[in-house]
Design an enzyme around this catalytic site. Structure first.
Site, PDB file in Angstrom:
ATOM      1  N   LYS A 103      13.945  41.967  42.529  1.00 13.15           N
ATOM      2  CA  LYS A 103      14.576  40.989  43.423  1.00 13.15           C
ATOM      3  C   LYS A 103      14.952  39.754  42.595  1.00 13.15           C
ATOM      4  CE  LYS A 103      13.638  39.581  48.184  1.00 13.15           C
ATOM      5  NZ  LYS A 103      12.546  39.272  49.101  1.00 13.15           N
TER       6      LYS A 103
HETATM    7  C1  E4P Z   1      13.600  38.782  52.419  1.00  9.38           C
HETATM    8  O1  E4P Z   1      13.540  39.514  51.480  1.00  9.38           O
HETATM    9  C2  E4P Z   1      12.766  37.589  52.588  1.00  9.38           C
HETATM   10  O2  E4P Z   1      11.519  37.872  51.997  1.00  9.38           O
HETATM   11  C3  E4P Z   1      12.491  37.242  54.013  1.00  9.38           C
HETATM   12  O3  E4P Z   1      13.179  38.096  54.908  1.00  9.38           O
HETATM   13  C4  E4P Z   1      12.563  35.802  54.332  1.00  9.38           C
HETATM   14  O4  E4P Z   1      12.223  35.629  55.678  1.00  9.38           O
HETATM   15  P1  E4P Z   1      11.815  34.223  56.300  1.00  9.38           P
HETATM   16  O5  E4P Z   1      13.056  33.393  56.422  1.00  9.38           O
HETATM   17  O6  E4P Z   1      11.224  34.557  57.630  1.00  9.38           O
HETATM   18  O7  E4P Z   1      10.825  33.601  55.343  1.00  9.38           O
END
Ligand code: E4P
Length: 218
Positions: free
Chosen positions: A87
Site C-alpha cells: 500500500k
Molecule cells: C483503506 O484502506 C483505509 O484503511 C480505510 O478505509 C480508511 O477508513 P477511515 O476513513 O474510516 O479511517
C-alpha cells in the site's frame, strides 16, 4: 464486488472469514496502532498472521515517503507473503514507486485517493488497486460515492486494469452504492457488512413462519 475487511484485529478478521463472504484485508498504520502492534518486526509478524487467516489479498502500508524508502520497504513487505499487496500513498514519490513495483510484478494499492485526477495517475502508473476514501470525503461535505462513479467511467473509457477499492466505508448504503456503481472491491469494518443483513420484514416474516410452525405442530 469483492468484500475486504478494513482492520488489523484478528478476531474481527476471523469472524468475517467465518461468515464466508471475505475476499481480503486492508490495514493502515492507524489500524495497526489501534491493535497495539508496534515495531517493524511485530508489525510484519502480524501481517503474516493475517495472511494465514484469510485467503485473499492483504494490503500492507509503507511508512516511508521517499522513493528509495518506499521501494525498500515495499519489497520487504511483498517478500513476507504472496498475498501481500504493497500500500503506497498518493504522493509524487509514491506514483514513481507504483510504476517501479508494477514493472517488477509487485502488486500495489494506491491509498489516500480523494480525486479522479489522482486515480487517473495511479492507473497510469500501473497500480493494482486504487483506494478512494469515500467516508472522509463525506466528512467534508463532498459526495464520496460520486468519486467512485467518476473513476469507474474514466477506467472504463480507457480499459485500465486498476481495480477500484472503495475505502473509508462507514455504513451499509455506502457498500450498496459502490456495488451499484461498479466498484471492484469495498473495504470496511465488519459492522457495515453485518448491517447488510438487517431488514425488519425479514425479522417479522421469520417470527410468523416460526410461530405458525409451532401452532401447527402443537
Ligand atoms: C483503506 O484502506 C483505509 O484503511 C480505510 O478505509 C480508511 O477508513 P477511515 O476513513 O474510516 O479511517
Amino acid at each position: 464486488m469483492k468484500f475486504f475487511i478494513d482492520t488489523a484485529n484478528l478476531e474481527e478478521i476471523g469472524e468475517a472469514m467465518d461468515l464466508g463472504v471475505l475476499d481480503g484485508v486492508t490495514t493502515n498504520p492507524s489500524l495497526m496502532a489501534k491493535e497495539g502492534i508496534t515495531g517493524t518486526e511485530n508489525i510484519r509478524a502480524h501481517y503474516q498472521k493475517i495472511c494465514e487467516i484469510v485467503e485473499g489479498d492483504v494490503s500492507a502500508e509503507v511508512i516511508s515517503t521517499d522513493f528509495q524508502g518506499i521501494i525498500k520497504e515495499g519489497e520487504e513487505l511483498a517478500a513476507l507473503h504472496e498475498q501481500i499487496v504493497v500500500k503506497v500513498p498518493m504522493i509524487r514519490d509514491g506514483v514513481k514507486a507504483l510504476r517501479y513495483f508494477s514493472d517488477k510484478g509487485i502488486r500495489t494499492n494506491c491509498t489516500l485517493v480523494f480525486s479522479s485526477g489522482q486515480a487517473l495517475l495511479a492507473a497510469k502508473a500501473g497500480a493494482t488497486y486504487v483506494s478512494p476514501f469515500i467516508g472522509r470525503l463525506d466528512d467534508v461535505s463532498t459526495e464520496g460515492v460520486e468519486l467512485i462513479a467518476d473513476i469507474r467511467q474514466i477506467y472504463d473509457n480507457f480499459l485500465f486494469d486498476t481495480q477500484i477499492l472503495a475505502a473509508s466505508i462507514r455504513h451499509p448504503m455506502h457498500i450498496v452504492e459502490c456495488a451499484r456503481i461498479g466498484a471492484d472491491v469495498a473495504t470496511c469494518p465488519l459492522k457495515p457488512i453485518l448491517s447488510l443483513l438487517n431488514h425488519p420484514l425479514t425479522d417479522i416474516g421469520l417470527e410468523k413462519f416460526l410461530s405458525d410452525h409451532r401452532k401447527a405442530d402443537s
